[in-house]
Design a protein around this motif. Structure first.
Motif, mmCIF file in Angstrom:
data_model
loop_
_atom_site.group_PDB
_atom_site.id
_atom_site.type_symbol
_atom_site.label_atom_id
_atom_site.label_comp_id
_atom_site.label_asym_id
_atom_site.label_seq_id
_atom_site.Cartn_x
_atom_site.Cartn_y
_atom_site.Cartn_z
ATOM 1 N N LYS A 170 0.835 -1.201 0.000
ATOM 2 C CA LYS A 170 0.000 0.000 0.000
ATOM 3 C C LYS A 170 0.876 1.260 0.000
ATOM 4 N N GLU A 171 2.005 1.187 0.677
ATOM 5 C CA GLU A 171 2.911 2.339 0.752
ATOM 6 C C GLU A 171 3.489 2.700 -0.615
ATOM 7 N N ILE A 172 3.670 1.700 -1.467
ATOM 8 C CA ILE A 172 4.304 1.953 -2.770
ATOM 9 C C ILE A 172 3.277 2.046 -3.905
ATOM 10 N N GLY A 173 1.997 2.142 -3.561
ATOM 11 C CA GLY A 173 0.996 2.401 -4.580
ATOM 12 C C GLY A 173 0.449 1.192 -5.303
ATOM 13 N N ILE A 174 0.419 0.055 -4.638
ATOM 14 C CA ILE A 174 -0.248 -1.130 -5.189
ATOM 15 C C ILE A 174 -1.670 -1.155 -4.638
ATOM 16 N N ASP A 175 -2.649 -1.191 -5.510
ATOM 17 C CA ASP A 175 -4.040 -1.072 -5.079
ATOM 18 C C ASP A 175 -4.623 -2.368 -4.542
ATOM 19 N N LYS A 176 -4.223 -3.496 -5.119
ATOM 20 C CA LYS A 176 -4.668 -4.795 -4.619
ATOM 21 C C LYS A 176 -3.502 -5.764 -4.704
ATOM 22 N N ILE A 177 -3.437 -6.653 -3.729
ATOM 23 C CA ILE A 177 -2.402 -7.678 -3.726
ATOM 24 C C ILE A 177 -3.018 -8.976 -3.237
ATOM 25 N N GLY A 178 -2.627 -10.074 -3.854
ATOM 26 C CA GLY A 178 -3.138 -11.379 -3.467
ATOM 27 C C GLY A 178 -2.043 -12.421 -3.578
ATOM 28 N N PHE A 179 -2.235 -13.536 -2.910
ATOM 29 C CA PHE A 179 -1.221 -14.596 -2.865
ATOM 30 C C PHE A 179 -1.834 -15.900 -3.351
#
Length: 377
Positions: free
Chosen positions: A15-24
């Protein structure tokens, strides 16, 4: 290694580096995708732009030894241009698809993935990874679906709850055994609006695309545009947004979260006539930073002439005649002749009749005949 705590840290940093969604997701073989790819090849539905074999595209272990997980990321992009220029008589404009607005998304997502990798390298001994965006072997959509970023819609895009399908995707294969996230339930239901709206019928059925019929593919080809697509392409210079634009899940969706993705109005909706004679240097200076640049100047100039024909823009006749008579590229000369015939002014038709006797390329002569034939119908 506490992978649970590590996963939380990575999510927070993303979130700090501007990724709106992340999944694994797990790095298991994409068995169902492999079966679909084999079917696509047998049906000749693949575009040819895909990288790697069916095995490389579905077996992460082949791409990174010791692969245990895949991290999927998504960045939202706008669906509307701020203060878009108008296409008016005498100053007609074409349009680049939304995925080609702003700075080339490949560069932006690679930057985010590299920052994520650097963060992980400082925290994890013996960390290894391989990242890719769009042009890699893995299917971005298949990874995102498995990682819970969104569900795969009938229009073959990943549809997220927050941003609809207006997201760019990228992924990182890692040797870290993260706990995978759960996939999102398919929410298309009985809706088939995208299938019915597809201009060429490229969406064969929900989730299955004949890429060779898709206008997004056809706008990127370098040969003469097949006749069946010339009336369909309209004002498109690069790509096609129809199946996303009509999707109910995208209604009211328009996020402007990243300055890099903001459309430059004169680039996203350029004037058509200047594109006919634009030099290589001017073309690079104006369009070199967008994703639609990668196929070069020729397809975009061809598409611009077809768009001028779509408008029946009589103000472009002199420019088209000049291109037909003097351009060294047969595809550009021939398309100019076809466009002149479509516009159909007396001056245009006389120019074609004069040029056809001097033309030595059979393909160009055929386009000239098509141009003259419009007036016989």
């Amino acid at each position: 290694m506490d992978v649970v705590a590590l996963k939380k840290d990575i999510i927070a940093y993303s979130k700090e580096i501007g990724i709106d969604k992340i999944g694994f997701a797990s790095a298991d073989v994409f068995t169902e995708l492999k079966e679909r790819l084999i079917i696509q090849e047998k049906l000749n539905f693949a575009s040819g732009f895909e990288k790697g074999t069916a095995e490389e595209r579905t077996e992460p272990e082949r791409l990174l030894s010791g692969a245990k997980s895949i991290i999927s990321i998504a960045l939202a992009y706008p669906s509307k241009i701020m203060d878009p220029p108008k296409s008016i008589k005498g100053a007609r404009r074409g349009i680049f698809c939304r995925a080609s607005w702003g700075i080339d998304y490949h560069h932006v997502l690679r930057d985010r993935l590299e920052k994520l990798a650097q963060y992980m390298q400082t925290n994890i001994p013996q960390f290894s990874y391989k990242s890719m965006v769009d042009t890699g072997e893995l299917s971005d959509r298949a990874v995102a679906e498995r990682a819970g970023i969104g569900f795969s819609g009938k229009n073959t895009t990943i549809i997220t709850k927050e941003f609809g399908s207006f997201v760019y995707l990228g992924e990182m294969i890692t040797n870290i055994p993260f706990i995978p996230d759960s996939p999102v339930e398919d929410s298309c239901g009985d809706c088939r609006i995208c299938l019915d709206a597809c201009p060429t019928g490229a969406l064969v059925q929900g989730g299955q695309l004949n890429a060779k019929k898709c206008l997004a593919f056809q706008t990127q080809t370098k040969d003469f545009l097949p006749d069946e697509f010339r009336t369909k392409i309209g004002t498109r210079l690069y790509g096609c947004d129809t199946c996303q634009a009509v999707c109910p899940r995208n209604k009211g969706i328009d996020f402007h979260l990243h300055e890099e993705f903001e459309a430059e109005p004169e680039v996203a909706k350029p004037l058509l006539r200047p594109m006919l004679k634009i030099s290589n240097r001017e073309f690079r200076e104006k369009f070199g930073h967008i994703s639609g640049f990668w196929r070069g100047k020729n397809p975009l100039q061809r598409n611009a002439m077809i768009a001028l024909a779509h408008f029946k823009d009589e103000t472009a006749v002199n420019d088209l005649i000049d291109v037909m008579n003097n351009d060294v590229r047969p595809i550009i000369r021939g398309t100019a002749a076809w466009a002149l015939g479509k516009i159909g002014t007396t001056e245009a038709l006389i120019a074609i009749e004069e040029a056809i006797h001097k033309e030595t390329d059979d393909r160009v002569r055929e386009e000239m005949k098509k141009g003259l034939h419009f007036q016989e119908i």
